[in-house]
Design an enzyme around this catalytic site. Structure first.
Site, PDB file in Angstrom:
ATOM      1  CB  SER A   1       3.352  -0.893   5.562  1.00  0.00           C
ATOM      2  OG  SER A   1       3.664   0.455   5.819  1.00  0.00           O
ATOM      3  CG  ASP A   2       1.464  -6.559   2.514  1.00  0.00           C
ATOM      4  OD1 ASP A   2       2.503  -7.209   2.760  1.00  0.00           O
ATOM      5  OD2 ASP A   2       0.368  -7.098   2.254  1.00  0.00           O
ATOM      6  N   PRO A   3       4.598  -4.190   0.543  1.00  0.00           N
ATOM      7  CG  PRO A   3       6.669  -3.065   0.431  1.00  0.00           C
ATOM      8  CD  PRO A   3       5.582  -3.496   1.400  1.00  0.00           C
TER       9      PRO A   3
ATOM     10  CG  ASN B   1       0.365  -6.472  -2.428  1.00  0.00           C
ATOM     11  OD1 ASN B   1      -0.533  -7.096  -2.993  1.00  0.00           O
ATOM     12  ND2 ASN B   1       0.518  -6.484  -1.113  1.00  0.00           N
TER      13      ASN B   1
END
Length: 307
Positions: free
Chosen positions: A84-86, A90
């Site tokens: 959930s932090d793309p 990342n």
């Protein structure tokens, strides 16, 4: 920050993509990992939005965007365990050479600190919502929205897609998913979306307050993915990818709940496939006589503009 939890997230993600040559996740060295120390394999690659560098290395942006979209669709709809932090830092992209000498492409998923772990109930309701959106099934959209905590289903669907509900249900574009659901680029269309959001501002805030909490991170993830896809040129019809993934989940886990609905879904799914095949033949036939399809038509079929 608990690096032991992040290590567990990375290992679970790596297991999800085991056997997928196009997705890599760093290996965790557990003997050298503790709550405040995380030791992982070093992975090379190019940030997903560094377009010039990817061009310089001959990386196919369309394929990179497709792998990213397929990977996150797989996580969201089939596993409910979602990075959930793309942001671009990342997600790396790199060329690889397979054991048989074939050149290919690999996406590397980094930084596994923030994940969404959907319950089975939420994952299937979200899948059902997208089946309703893709097939313009208002009853399914309403049912799924309510299962996810949103009674104002028209606005909730519009929030998910970032298009007005009237666009989602536009029957004249029922088989043109990217045209119907994709981001609008004209100044007039963007202004209409802004006005739509301002008009329903209070309702939007209320929906965000009552829906299942884990969906907030899914919405954030979707926004990151749209931004990356846009930077790569929006080269694919991501709605075809969502359609195929949600169809697999629907047939495997939801079809038995309502046989009549399953028959309707079968008709919708294969009618779309047949329509696309026939329309593609039309585009190629006209191309033989020098008649080119417009850019929007080609995008609906994941074709290059010069193809």
């Amino acid at each position: 920050m608990d690096f032991v939890q992040e290590a567990s997230n990375a290992e679970r993600c790596k297991a999800i993509f085991e056997g997928n040559k196009n997705v890599a996740v760093p290996s965790v060295y557990r003997d050298y990992t503790a709550e405040r120390v995380l030791t992982m394999s070093f992975e090379r690659g190019i940030p997903a939005t560094s377009v010039k560098e990817m061009h310089a290395q001959g990386i196919d942006l369309k394929k990179a965007a497709r792998i990213i979209s397929e990977s996150f669709s797989h996580m969201i709809y089939e596993h409910g365990f979602v990075h959930s932090d793309p942001h671009p830092g990342n997600i790396f992209v790199r060329p690889i050479t397979l054991p048989d000498g074939t050149k290919d492409l690999q996406v590397v998923l980094l930084d596994h600190g923030i994940y969404t772990d959907l319950t089975t109930e939420t994952r299937l309701a979200y899948t059902k919502l997208w089946r309703g959106i893709l097939t313009q099934n208002e009853r399914k959209i309403k049912e799924a929205s309510q299962e996810l905590g949103a009674d104002f289903y028209e606005l909730f669907a519009a929030m998910i897609v970032s298009r007005k509900y009237e666009d989602i249900m536009d029957e004249s574009k029922s088989h043109q998913m990217k045209s119907r659901l994709g981001e609008q680029t004209t100044s007039k269309a963007k202004e209409e979306i802004r006005d739509y959001a301002l008009y329903y501002h209070k309702d939007i805030v209320e929906i965000l307050d009552v829906i299942k909490r884990e969906l907030l991170l899914i919405l954030k993830t979707n926004n990151y993915l749209r931004a990356i896809d846009k930077r790569l040129g929006n080269p694919n019809n991501t709605y075809n990818i969502i359609n195929n993934t949600t169809w697999r989940v629907y047939t495997r886990e939801l079809a038995s709940q309502d046989r009549f609905d399953y028959l309707r879904e079968i008709w919708k799914y294969y009618a779309l496939k047949i329509f696309m095949a026939l329309y593609l033949l039309r585009i190629r036939f006209l191309g033989l006589f020098g008649v080119k399809a417009c850019k929007e038509e080609l995008e609906d079929f994941d074709l290059d503009y010069n193809e």
